[in-house]
Design a protein around this motif. Structure first.
Motif, PDB file in Angstrom:
ATOM      1  N   ALA A  81     -26.041  -1.070  26.359  1.00  9.52           N
ATOM      2  CA  ALA A  81     -26.916   0.096  26.242  1.00  9.52           C
ATOM      3  C   ALA A  81     -26.764   0.746  24.856  1.00  9.52           C
ATOM      4  O   ALA A  81     -27.752   1.152  24.219  1.00  9.52           O
ATOM      5  CB  ALA A  81     -26.598   1.097  27.347  1.00  9.52           C
ATOM      6  N   GLU A  82     -25.502   0.848  24.396  1.00 13.59           N
ATOM      7  CA  GLU A  82     -25.251   1.461  23.081  1.00 13.59           C
ATOM      8  C   GLU A  82     -25.858   0.624  21.961  1.00 13.59           C
ATOM      9  O   GLU A  82     -26.510   1.146  21.053  1.00 13.59           O
ATOM     10  CB  GLU A  82     -23.748   1.623  22.865  1.00 13.59           C
ATOM     11  CG  GLU A  82     -23.394   2.290  21.544  1.00 13.59           C
ATOM     12  CD  GLU A  82     -21.892   2.436  21.372  1.00 13.59           C
ATOM     13  OE1 GLU A  82     -21.459   2.907  20.291  1.00 13.59           O
ATOM     14  OE2 GLU A  82     -21.143   2.066  22.306  1.00 13.59           O
ATOM     15  N   LEU A  83     -25.657  -0.705  22.053  1.00 14.02           N
ATOM     16  CA  LEU A  83     -26.198  -1.595  21.018  1.00 14.02           C
ATOM     17  C   LEU A  83     -27.726  -1.600  21.044  1.00 14.02           C
ATOM     18  O   LEU A  83     -28.366  -1.707  19.993  1.00 14.02           O
ATOM     19  CB  LEU A  83     -25.649  -3.012  21.208  1.00 14.02           C
ATOM     20  CG  LEU A  83     -24.160  -3.200  20.881  1.00 14.02           C
ATOM     21  CD1 LEU A  83     -23.715  -4.598  21.249  1.00 14.02           C
ATOM     22  CD2 LEU A  83     -23.919  -2.943  19.389  1.00 14.02           C
ATOM     23  N   SER A  84     -28.290  -1.495  22.218  1.00 14.60           N
ATOM     24  CA  SER A  84     -29.755  -1.438  22.318  1.00 14.60           C
ATOM     25  C   SER A  84     -30.283  -0.200  21.610  1.00 14.60           C
ATOM     26  O   SER A  84     -31.297  -0.247  20.876  1.00 14.60           O
ATOM     27  CB  SER A  84     -30.193  -1.439  23.778  1.00 14.60           C
ATOM     28  OG  SER A  84     -29.811  -2.646  24.406  1.00 14.60           O
ATOM     29  N   ALA A  85     -29.586   0.909  21.762  1.00  9.11           N
ATOM     30  CA  ALA A  85     -29.999   2.134  21.079  1.00  9.11           C
ATOM     31  C   ALA A  85     -29.866   1.988  19.555  1.00  9.11           C
ATOM     32  O   ALA A  85     -30.743   2.403  18.787  1.00  9.11           O
ATOM     33  CB  ALA A  85     -29.166   3.313  21.581  1.00  9.11           C
ATOM     34  N   GLN A  86     -28.748   1.360  19.127  1.00 10.17           N
ATOM     35  CA  GLN A  86     -28.552   1.151  17.679  1.00 10.17           C
ATOM     36  C   GLN A  86     -29.623   0.221  17.115  1.00 10.17           C
ATOM     37  O   GLN A  86     -30.116   0.438  15.999  1.00 10.17           O
ATOM     38  CB  GLN A  86     -27.154   0.570  17.432  1.00 10.17           C
ATOM     39  CG  GLN A  86     -26.021   1.531  17.701  1.00 10.17           C
ATOM     40  CD  GLN A  86     -24.662   0.897  17.433  1.00 10.17           C
ATOM     41  OE1 GLN A  86     -24.588  -0.242  16.989  1.00 10.17           O
ATOM     42  NE2 GLN A  86     -23.601   1.635  17.748  1.00 10.17           N
ATOM     43  N   ALA A  87     -29.978  -0.834  17.863  1.00 10.90           N
ATOM     44  CA  ALA A  87     -30.994  -1.768  17.389  1.00 10.90           C
ATOM     45  C   ALA A  87     -32.332  -1.069  17.256  1.00 10.90           C
ATOM     46  O   ALA A  87     -33.079  -1.277  16.285  1.00 10.90           O
ATOM     47  CB  ALA A  87     -31.102  -2.960  18.347  1.00 10.90           C
ATOM     48  N   THR A  88     -32.643  -0.243  18.226  1.00 12.62           N
ATOM     49  CA  THR A  88     -33.914   0.499  18.158  1.00 12.62           C
ATOM     50  C   THR A  88     -33.925   1.416  16.937  1.00 12.62           C
ATOM     51  O   THR A  88     -34.923   1.527  16.211  1.00 12.62           O
ATOM     52  CB  THR A  88     -34.096   1.317  19.431  1.00 12.62           C
ATOM     53  OG1 THR A  88     -34.092   0.430  20.565  1.00 12.62           O
ATOM     54  CG2 THR A  88     -35.403   2.090  19.401  1.00 12.62           C
ATOM     55  N   GLU A  89     -32.781   2.072  16.685  1.00  6.87           N
ATOM     56  CA  GLU A  89     -32.686   2.983  15.532  1.00  6.87           C
ATOM     57  C   GLU A  89     -32.791   2.217  14.209  1.00  6.87           C
ATOM     58  O   GLU A  89     -33.480   2.649  13.284  1.00  6.87           O
ATOM     59  CB  GLU A  89     -31.359   3.748  15.592  1.00  6.87           C
ATOM     60  CG  GLU A  89     -31.200   4.774  14.480  1.00  6.87           C
ATOM     61  CD  GLU A  89     -29.880   5.522  14.588  1.00  6.87           C
ATOM     62  OE1 GLU A  89     -29.571   6.317  13.673  1.00  6.87           O
ATOM     63  OE2 GLU A  89     -29.145   5.289  15.566  1.00  6.87           O
ATOM     64  N   ALA A  90     -32.133   1.029  14.100  1.00  7.94           N
ATOM     65  CA  ALA A  90     -32.181   0.234  12.863  1.00  7.94           C
ATOM     66  C   ALA A  90     -33.587  -0.243  12.600  1.00  7.94           C
ATOM     67  O   ALA A  90     -34.065  -0.234  11.452  1.00  7.94           O
ATOM     68  CB  ALA A  90     -31.221  -0.944  12.970  1.00  7.94           C
ATOM     69  N   GLN A  91     -34.272  -0.679  13.648  1.00  4.89           N
ATOM     70  CA  GLN A  91     -35.645  -1.138  13.473  1.00  4.89           C
ATOM     71  C   GLN A  91     -36.555  -0.005  13.041  1.00  4.89           C
ATOM     72  O   GLN A  91     -37.429  -0.179  12.185  1.00  4.89           O
ATOM     73  CB  GLN A  91     -36.153  -1.760  14.786  1.00  4.89           C
ATOM     74  CG  GLN A  91     -35.467  -3.059  15.149  1.00  4.89           C
ATOM     75  CD  GLN A  91     -35.824  -3.552  16.534  1.00  4.89           C
ATOM     76  OE1 GLN A  91     -36.605  -2.896  17.252  1.00  4.89           O
ATOM     77  NE2 GLN A  91     -35.248  -4.689  16.946  1.00  4.89           N
TER      78      GLN A  91
END
Length: 659
Positions: free
Chosen positions: A418-428
């Motif tokens: 869940a945390e990595l999914s949030a980070q990926a969304t933010e990086a994109q």
């Protein structure tokens, strides 16, 4: 008026008084222009040929084949004669001249030079032997010719130069001869050639007379060389000093005269060009239309370029961060699936075991044999299997622990995903934002570039910038030219240089002028007497003035040396050379070395009786002086043979050659 024997200090004081300057200032100016006092009367010195050796192989003559001969000479009158022409007299005299000048290869005809394998000239300078030796292969015109120049020392030869023939050999001979005779290279300056120097070749030329010439003394007329050679050989004190001062003054005045034309003219041309550039620059600036400031646009363009670069770097960083987070997310998702699968498997296994244990089969699954119900009761009580009898240990507690651990792992991985999914969304999102910002910056840069490329503006700006660069360069050149002009004028035309040099010239000339007039009067009388005895007709007087010109009265009509016939010209040249030797001998000082070489003097319309008178007079002149040597090359004639001692004659009889 100062006497000839004035000291250097008295000379400086006289110049300082005439120029109205302190003596130290005068000394500094004279030192800068290399003007030095030379006031002493020189002692007599001598030059005498000892021997000439020629070896080689003749080709193309009636007497072809090897040859080798040594000709010896001493003080007095010597004759080299032949019954026929072209028997080697001029070649032998040319070798003698080349031997004391260092240029034998230039004094011999090409065909004879080809024959030679060895040419050696031994001569004495102030009783010290010197030897010039040239060797090569006979039949070879030039290649391989080697020369050496040596001085006699303790019964042997000390080599001063050894190498190829040419200028180095000539320079070695010149340096040695100038040192031996106390001569100095003298400087001259004229409008045509500027400043230059004369040395031993010019001085030595006065020792040879091989026919009529333009100069009474020596070979050259430029720079008043005949008069300078006469003054040098007569040993007049202060002459070298006067020459140096006069040359320095001419050079200084020439520099002052030439500098405004060459340098200031350049400055004027640069200023004229600057005015034209300023006019063009004003016109170009006037054609500039109102609009954006191109300087501001260029600055904006530079700033936009820097921002584009920073944005591209930022996009690259966000892209790399998005890739990194995505890779971590994929790994965490994979781990989550595997952990969930393990949890589910454990649950399924635990559930299957419970089901099997709760079932009570009534027969064996393999053989259908019946099972007693009491057996199941006993198995439960004894913790054994009702079918196989195997004792069983309770494992419900262990399975429960494993299920709890797997559940915690699943929960942890789910949180990480869940945390990595949030980070990926933010990086994109960051990457998309940076790309959008870059697109806006590129568009703004294109707008600025289009403004800079506006029609006509760029060409006009380039024209203005070019004119501005020309203007800066012209200003720099003008400043540099003015600085150079000031420095050169200060160095070349010091505040007192011209006054000091002019005073030095006048004072120095006064020092020797009286003695020069006396000596020239003696020389003029001797030339007149000798010229008459040599057969120059109707000579009443000959006066060699201090200015270098010879005034002649012939048949009550004034004439000049240049207007004499070839025969008279040669007679006067010989008379002048002998007169200098005789007057120097009578006065007991002078620097004429006492050597005179005459090549075929009887060939210029000179009757045998006149030729005999010439040689008789020559013989009388040298009999009273033991250090004079005169060598004559001529056709054999009884009048000549009667005058020259028989042991001083080298005679090629009939068709024979001298070598």
């Amino acid at each position: 008026m100062m006497s000839t024997q004035a000291t250097a200090a008295e000379w400086i004081e006289a110049i300082a008084g005439k120029a109205s300057l302190p003596a130290p200032v005068v000394q500094e100016v004279l030192d800068r222009h290399a003007v030095e006092p030379q006031s002493t009367l020189p002692r007599r010195k001598s030059l005498r040929i000892r021997s000439v050796t020629l070896e080689g192989v003749k080709e193309g003559t009636v007497a072809d084949g090897p040859f080798g001969r040594t000709f010896t000479f001493g003080p007095g009158l010597w004759a080299i004669v032949s019954d026929q022409n072209f028997r080697g007299k001029s070649t032998l005299l040319g070798v003698i001249q080349g031997g004391i000048r260092g240029d034998i290869h230039e004094r011999v005809k090409p065909d004879v030079w080809r024959w030679l394998s060895k040419a050696e000239v031994v001569f004495e300078a102030n009783s010290i032997g010197h030897r010039l030796l040239v060797t090569k292969e006979a039949g070879d015109p030039d290649k391989g010719a080697a020369g050496s120049f040596s001085r006699e020392q303790e019964g042997g030869w000390f080599t001063l130069y050894e190498g190829t023939v040419g200028k180095p050999l000539e320079r070695a001979v010149e340096d040695a001869m100038l040192a031996e005779f106390g001569f100095a290279r003298f400087h001259a300056h004229n409008e045509k050639d500027g400043s230059h120097t004369h040395g031993w070749p010019v001085i030595a030329s006065a020792l040879f007379v091989d026919g009529p010439g333009k100069a009474v003394f020596g070979e050259l007329l430029v720079d008043a060389i005949p008069l300078r050679l006469l003054q040098m050989f007569m040993g007049l004190p202060w002459v070298s000093t006067y020459t140096a001062a006069a040359t320095a003054l001419k050079r200084l005045r020439a520099t002052k005269a030439e500098r405004p034309t060459a340098s200031r003219g350049l400055g004027d041309r640069l200023r004229t060009r600057l005015e034209a550039v300023d006019a063009s620059l004003s016109s170009a600036r006037g054609r500039v239309r109102p609009g954006p400031d191109r300087a501001v646009l260029r600055a904006t363009m530079l700033e936009q370029d820097r921002r584009l670069l920073a944005l591209r770097e930022g996009i690259e960083e966000t892209r790399q961060e998005a890739v990194r987070v995505d890779r971590q997310l994929q790994g965490a998702t994979t781990l989550l699936l595997e952990t969930r699968r393990a949890l589910q498997q454990l649950r399924d296994e635990r559930a299957a075991g419970v089901v099997l244990r709760t079932l009570r089969p009534v027969c064996c699954p393999s053989c259908d044999a019946g099972i007693d119900h009491n057996r199941h009761s006993r198995a439960d009580e004894g913790s054994t299997c009702a079918l196989c009898g195997t004792r069983q240990a309770p494992d419900e507690d262990e399975d429960a622990l494993r299920l709890e651990e797997l559940q915690r792992d699943v929960d942890d991985v789910e949180a990480n995903v869940a945390e990595l999914s949030a980070q990926a969304t933010e990086a994109q999102a960051s990457q998309r934002g940076a790309e959008a910002e870059l697109s806006k910056a590129i568009e703004a840069s294109r707008v600025t570039e289009a403004a800079l490329r506006a029609e006509g503006s760029a060409d006009l700006e380039m024209e203005i910038r070019g004119l501005e660069a020309q203007r800066e360069q012209l200003l720099s050149l003008i400043a540099a030219e003015e600085e150079v002009e000031e420095k050169e004028e200060a160095a070349a035309t010091g505040a007192h240089d011209e006054a000091v040099l002019q005073a030095a010239e006048e004072v120095t000339k006064d020092l020797y002028d009286g003695l020069a007039r006396e000596i020239l009067a003696d020389v003029s009388r001797e030339i007149t007497t000798l010229s008459r005895s040599f057969g120059v007709q109707n000579i009443e007087s000959m006066d060699w003035g201090t200015g270098g010109a010879m005034r002649i009265v012939q048949g009550k009509a004034p004439t000049s040396f240049g207007r004499l016939s070839p025969g008279e010209n040669l007679r006067v040249r010989i008379a002048a050379a002998l007169a200098v030797i005789e007057v120097a001998r009578q006065r007991m000082y002078g620097r004429h070395p006492g050597l005179l070489v005459l090549d075929s003097p009887g060939a210029q319309e000179m009757a045998p009786a006149d030729f005999a008178a010439l040689l008789s007079r020559v013989h009388e002149a040298i009999q009273s002086a033991g250090d004079i040597q005169i060598i004559v090359g001529a056709r054999a004639d009884p009048t000549l043979l009667d005058v020259v001692p028989c042991d001083h004659v080298t005679h090629a009889h009939g068709e024979r050659f001298l070598f």
